[in-house]
Write a protein that holds these residues in place. Structure first.
Motif, short mmCIF file in Angstrom:
data_model
loop_
_atom_site.label_atom_id
_atom_site.label_comp_id
_atom_site.label_asym_id
_atom_site.label_seq_id
_atom_site.Cartn_x
_atom_site.Cartn_y
_atom_site.Cartn_z
N LYS A 64 -2.22 7.77 -7.14
CA LYS A 64 -3.27 6.83 -6.74
C LYS A 64 -2.85 5.93 -5.59
O LYS A 64 -3.62 5.72 -4.66
N LYS A 65 -1.66 5.36 -5.68
CA LYS A 65 -1.15 4.45 -4.65
C LYS A 65 0.34 4.67 -4.50
O LYS A 65 1.00 5.19 -5.40
N LEU A 94 2.05 1.77 -13.53
CA LEU A 94 1.37 0.63 -12.93
C LEU A 94 2.34 -0.28 -12.17
O LEU A 94 3.51 -0.39 -12.54
N ASP A 97 -1.57 -4.83 -11.73
CA ASP A 97 -2.85 -4.23 -12.15
C ASP A 97 -3.15 -2.93 -11.43
O ASP A 97 -4.12 -2.25 -11.77
N ASP A 98 -2.36 -2.58 -10.43
CA ASP A 98 -2.60 -1.35 -9.65
C ASP A 98 -2.09 -0.12 -10.39
O ASP A 98 -0.93 -0.08 -10.81
N ILE A 100 -0.60 3.30 -10.10
CA ILE A 100 0.16 4.05 -9.10
C ILE A 100 -0.03 5.56 -9.33
O ILE A 100 -0.22 6.31 -8.39
#
Length: 133
Positions: A64-65, A94, A97-98, A100
């Motif tokens: 995701k990131k 994570l 709150d992100d 990953i």
């Protein structure tokens, strides 16, 4: 049951772009699964000494990131499916709150030859089963 563990991204885990190389997420996820097994009372070294194993049969990862050096990551792991021989563990990495990365890991119980077998009762622990909620 949801198991949580933390780790800090190390410099050598990053690629030439400065973010964690995608292959290193497999190590992070393995660490999280091992901690889940420990948390439910599964004694991995004793299982191996008894001639059994738990093999990964499939991993699905959605990146995701990007994570970078010195990021503090939280790995959440919990069972979502359990059969007589195998199961599936959901995992989420994570940074705050992100999200990953997210993964579904299918595992199988095997004998000393690496062949799938029904999980013996002494290793079929309640914590391997998904919560009913």
């Amino acid at each position: 049951m949801v198991c949580e563990c933390r780790l800090t991204v190390r410099t050598y885990e990053c690629d030439s772009y400065g973010h964690v190389n995608n292959a290193n997420y497999l190590n992070y996820l393995e660490y999280g699964r091992y901690e889940l097994l420990r948390a439910v009372g599964f004694k991995y070294p004793e299982m191996i000494a008894s001639g059994y194993g738990v093999y990964v049969a499939r991993i699905e990862i959605d990146y995701k990131k990007a994570a970078v050096t010195d990021d503090e990551l939280l790995i959440r792991s919990w069972p979502i499916k359990k059969g007589a021989v195998s199961g599936v563990i959901q995992q989420r990495i994570l940074r705050g709150d992100d999200i990953i990365a997210e993964a579904k890991v299918t595992w199988a119980f095997v004998d000393s030859r690496g062949m799938p077998i029904k999980i013996p009762p002494e290793w079929d622990l309640p914590g391997l089963k998904p919560d009913k909620t």
